[in-house]
Design a protein around this motif. Structure first.
Motif, PDB file in Angstrom:
ATOM      1  N   LEU A 159       0.848  -1.192   0.000  1.00  0.00           N
ATOM      2  CA  LEU A 159       0.000   0.000   0.000  1.00  0.00           C
ATOM      3  C   LEU A 159       0.886   1.245   0.000  1.00  0.00           C
ATOM      4  N   THR A 160       0.333   2.348  -0.489  1.00  0.00           N
ATOM      5  CA  THR A 160       1.066   3.602  -0.460  1.00  0.00           C
ATOM      6  C   THR A 160       1.124   4.129   0.978  1.00  0.00           C
ATOM      7  N   GLN A 161       2.011   5.070   1.200  1.00  0.00           N
ATOM      8  CA  GLN A 161       2.124   5.627   2.537  1.00  0.00           C
ATOM      9  C   GLN A 161       0.842   6.337   2.959  1.00  0.00           C
ATOM     10  N   GLN A 162       0.157   6.980   2.017  1.00  0.00           N
ATOM     11  CA  GLN A 162      -1.106   7.645   2.328  1.00  0.00           C
ATOM     12  C   GLN A 162      -2.161   6.631   2.748  1.00  0.00           C
ATOM     13  N   GLU A 163      -2.200   5.497   2.060  1.00  0.00           N
ATOM     14  CA  GLU A 163      -3.158   4.443   2.416  1.00  0.00           C
ATOM     15  C   GLU A 163      -2.856   3.876   3.800  1.00  0.00           C
ATOM     16  N   LEU A 164      -1.568   3.720   4.113  1.00  0.00           N
ATOM     17  CA  LEU A 164      -1.193   3.216   5.433  1.00  0.00           C
ATOM     18  C   LEU A 164      -1.592   4.200   6.529  1.00  0.00           C
ATOM     19  N   ASP A 165      -1.436   5.493   6.259  1.00  0.00           N
ATOM     20  CA  ASP A 165      -1.838   6.501   7.237  1.00  0.00           C
ATOM     21  C   ASP A 165      -3.337   6.420   7.523  1.00  0.00           C
ATOM     22  N   VAL A 166      -4.143   6.216   6.486  1.00  0.00           N
ATOM     23  CA  VAL A 166      -5.599   6.106   6.655  1.00  0.00           C
ATOM     24  C   VAL A 166      -5.944   4.866   7.483  1.00  0.00           C
ATOM     25  N   LEU A 167      -5.294   3.736   7.177  1.00  0.00           N
ATOM     26  CA  LEU A 167      -5.553   2.507   7.925  1.00  0.00           C
ATOM     27  C   LEU A 167      -5.182   2.669   9.394  1.00  0.00           C
ATOM     28  N   PHE A 168      -4.065   3.337   9.644  1.00  0.00           N
ATOM     29  CA  PHE A 168      -3.631   3.493  11.026  1.00  0.00           C
ATOM     30  C   PHE A 168      -4.622   4.347  11.820  1.00  0.00           C
ATOM     31  N   LYS A 169      -5.161   5.374  11.195  1.00  0.00           N
ATOM     32  CA  LYS A 169      -6.168   6.208  11.865  1.00  0.00           C
ATOM     33  C   LYS A 169      -7.398   5.393  12.228  1.00  0.00           C
ATOM     34  N   LYS A 170      -7.822   4.501  11.335  1.00  0.00           N
ATOM     35  CA  LYS A 170      -8.970   3.643  11.625  1.00  0.00           C
ATOM     36  C   LYS A 170      -8.663   2.691  12.780  1.00  0.00           C
ATOM     37  N   ILE A 171      -7.421   2.181  12.803  1.00  0.00           N
ATOM     38  CA  ILE A 171      -7.030   1.282  13.889  1.00  0.00           C
ATOM     39  C   ILE A 171      -7.076   2.015  15.228  1.00  0.00           C
ATOM     40  N   LYS A 172      -6.545   3.222  15.256  1.00  0.00           N
ATOM     41  CA  LYS A 172      -6.549   3.993  16.505  1.00  0.00           C
ATOM     42  C   LYS A 172      -7.968   4.330  16.961  1.00  0.00           C
ATOM     43  N   LEU A 173      -8.851   4.624  15.997  1.00  0.00           N
ATOM     44  CA  LEU A 173     -10.248   4.885  16.348  1.00  0.00           C
ATOM     45  C   LEU A 173     -10.893   3.639  16.937  1.00  0.00           C
ATOM     46  N   GLY A 174     -10.559   2.480  16.370  1.00  0.00           N
ATOM     47  CA  GLY A 174     -11.100   1.229  16.884  1.00  0.00           C
ATOM     48  C   GLY A 174     -10.608   0.936  18.288  1.00  0.00           C
ATOM     49  N   GLU A 175      -9.346   1.293  18.580  1.00  0.00           N
ATOM     50  CA  GLU A 175      -8.808   1.067  19.919  1.00  0.00           C
ATOM     51  C   GLU A 175      -9.538   1.937  20.942  1.00  0.00           C
ATOM     52  N   VAL A 176      -9.860   3.167  20.532  1.00  0.00           N
ATOM     53  CA  VAL A 176     -10.574   4.065  21.438  1.00  0.00           C
ATOM     54  C   VAL A 176     -11.981   3.549  21.716  1.00  0.00           C
TER      55      VAL A 176
END
Length: 533
Positions: A516-533
């Motif tokens: 995945l591109t770095q932009q796509e990875l950034d989007v995925l990471f934000k979703k992961i952090k939201l899920g953790e919250v």
């Protein structure tokens, strides 16, 4: 191998742009064989020429297939018997050699023997460097050196190329300086000039008492040159000069010179055959399409084997001349280095893509375990380059911040990762991994990492000048020794055979890893952090 899509790449070692590799390697390969054929034919040995050309065109088609299968079976048997002991080793620097020797039972040496049916018969008792007075030989050679600078501590510290060649000849039968000069001389001079100096030494040293003793050293230098730098002789002018030199030896009325001509031709052919074996591409029908590799369902030993085979092939195909250009990001001067960089970056991005694509922390933790296990296998197989790619992928910023997955990591995997942190630490110029990286041993295959040897080359170039005077007529001999040592260690790793049975399907999967591109990875990471919250 086909170059991957570079748009997804972020991590690199001192390179920030990439281009597709063309077929320069094939063109160089054909050029070498045309040169070798011409040299052998002009010297009157058409049988040897045909044998060499056949090897080039058929890529080892004459090899006995049953012998290869038997060798592979033995290697796999040794792998099975060594699996238990693999697990008990630690990765401390003090036991690095033992770990590698054990791990490489899986990758046991699979040397292909060169057919001797077409090789010249050589006298068994002939010594290339006869006994003689060292003082006489050295005095005779030193007379021919044109420019030299001495000090009271180190002796000769600078000189022109003839001085450096004379010093290398003086030290024979010790060949360290010959090896260093062969791999590094193009930093200061074209190969043809060095060959002309050798021929001048050979022809002009005509003292009756020292003729054989001194000339034999020139022949020994050429034998080492063939063995280490056979690619240099693809140059057409150098090819002509070598052909003329060998023809003169063949026509000599002195028996020892005719014997030397046979030895030179024999070694030349053998070196070309070794190069063919090293660069040849396996004739295997590859599948048209493959499914992306599933890391969770893959056996890490098998993945590490195929990665090691691919990395070894890339390193073996790297011309040392590319490392002298210093412009490692140029597709004109360093196409092979760019390809190595491509696959390094592809793997680091692949690790992040696999882990961050999973929202379930338990599954992500299993993926982390798989990649840690893969890095462990790679380091045990001596694949420093592959290990560094996977390690950097595991420890890059977004992956390391996936806290929910890291919290579920088993303690044994945490212990392995902690050892990796120590091993791959850049402190002290990667001093912890140096005992592994700098091993020169016939029993151990090492896939050296450009992260380390490019840094060595850059530091050497910045800290030491090529020349000892402003006019650039006096070569810095210490620079030759240090540069030659780095390049010769890389050459030693290139010629070590890697006895892994290629598996085309998995290799194609590893060459086309989903990223995945770095932009796509950034989007995925934000979703992961939201899920953790």
């Amino acid at each position: 191998p086909k170059s991957p899509n570079r748009s997804n790449h972020r991590y690199s070692f001192s390179m920030d742009r990439f281009t597709k590799k063309d077929k320069k390697n094939d063109l160089e390969f054909q050029k070498i064989h045309r040169s070798s054929e011409a040299i052998l034919e002009n010297a009157g040995f058409t049988g040897l020429s045909r044998a060499t050309t056949s090897l080039a065109s058929q890529a080892g088609a004459g090899e006995d297939k049953s012998k290869k299968e038997e060798e592979y079976s033995r290697a796999m048997a040794r792998r099975r018997t060594s699996q238990g002991s693999l697990k008990s080793h630690s990765l401390s620097a003090s036991s690095s050699v033992e770990v590698l020797k054990t791990g490489q039972a899986v990758l046991s040496k699979g040397k292909r023997s060169t057919s001797s049916s077409n090789l010249l018969a050589l006298p068994e008792t002939f010594s290339i460097v006869p006994e003689c007075s060292e003082a006489c030989v050295n005095t005779e050679l030193t007379k021919k050196a044109e420019l030299a600078v001495f000090d009271n501590v180190s002796g000769c510290v600078a000189g022109d190329l003839s001085t450096v060649v004379a010093m290398a000849l003086e030290r024979i039968p010790e060949t360290d300086m010959v090896q260093h000069l062969v791999v590094s001389h193009r930093q200061w001079s074209p190969s043809l000039k060095m060959f002309q100096i050798l021929v001048r030494f050979y022809e002009e040293l005509s003292s009756p008492t020292n003729e054989v003793h001194v000339k034999s050293r020139v022949v020994q230098f050429l034998l080492n040159w063939f063995d280490i730098g056979i690619k240099d002789f693809s140059d057409s002018e150098l090819e002509k000069a070598l052909t003329k030199f060998i023809q003169n030896l063949q026509c000599s009325n002195k028996n020892f010179e005719r014997v030397w001509a046979k030895m030179l031709l024999h070694t030349f052919q053998e070196s070309v055959n070794k190069l063919v074996f090293r660069l040849e591409v396996e004739e295997i029908d590859e599948p048209v399409e493959v499914q992306p590799i599933s890391i969770l369902n893959s056996e890490m030993t098998l993945v590490a084997e195929q990665m090691t085979w691919l990395d070894h092939k890339l390193l073996a195909n790297l011309p040392l001349s590319e490392l002298l250009h210093k412009n490692y990001s140029s597709d004109q001067t360093s196409p092979h280095m760019l390809e190595i960089s491509d696959y390094f970056n592809l793997r680091t991005q692949w690790v992040a893509s696999e882990i961050l694509s999973v929202y379930n922390p338990r599954t992500a933790s299993k993926l982390l375990c798989k990649f840690i296990s893969l890095a462990d296998k790679l380091i045990r197989f001596g694949n420093i380059h592959g290990f560094m790619a996977i390690y950097i992928g595991i420890t890059q910023n977004l992956v390391s911040r996936y806290e929910a997955a890291w919290q579920l990591l088993p303690s044994n995997m945490r212990a392995k990762l902690e050892r990796f942190h120590q091993l791959a630490s850049p402190v002290g110029n990667f001093r912890n991994i140096r005992p592994l990286h700098d091993i020169v041993c016939q029993d151990v295959v090492i896939i050296k990492s450009p992260l380390l040897f490019i840094k060595d080359l850059v530091m050497l170039d910045e800290g030491s000048s090529n020349w000892s005077n402003a006019e650039k007529t006096l070569i810095n001999i210490d620079k030759i020794t240090r540069l030659g040592s780095i390049l010769y260690h890389i050459h030693s790793a290139q010629i070590q055979p890697c006895a892994v049975q290629p598996q085309p399907r998995m290799q194609k999967q590893l060459q086309t890893l989903p990223t995945l591109t770095q932009q796509e990875l950034d989007v995925l990471f934000k979703k992961i952090k939201l899920g953790e919250v």
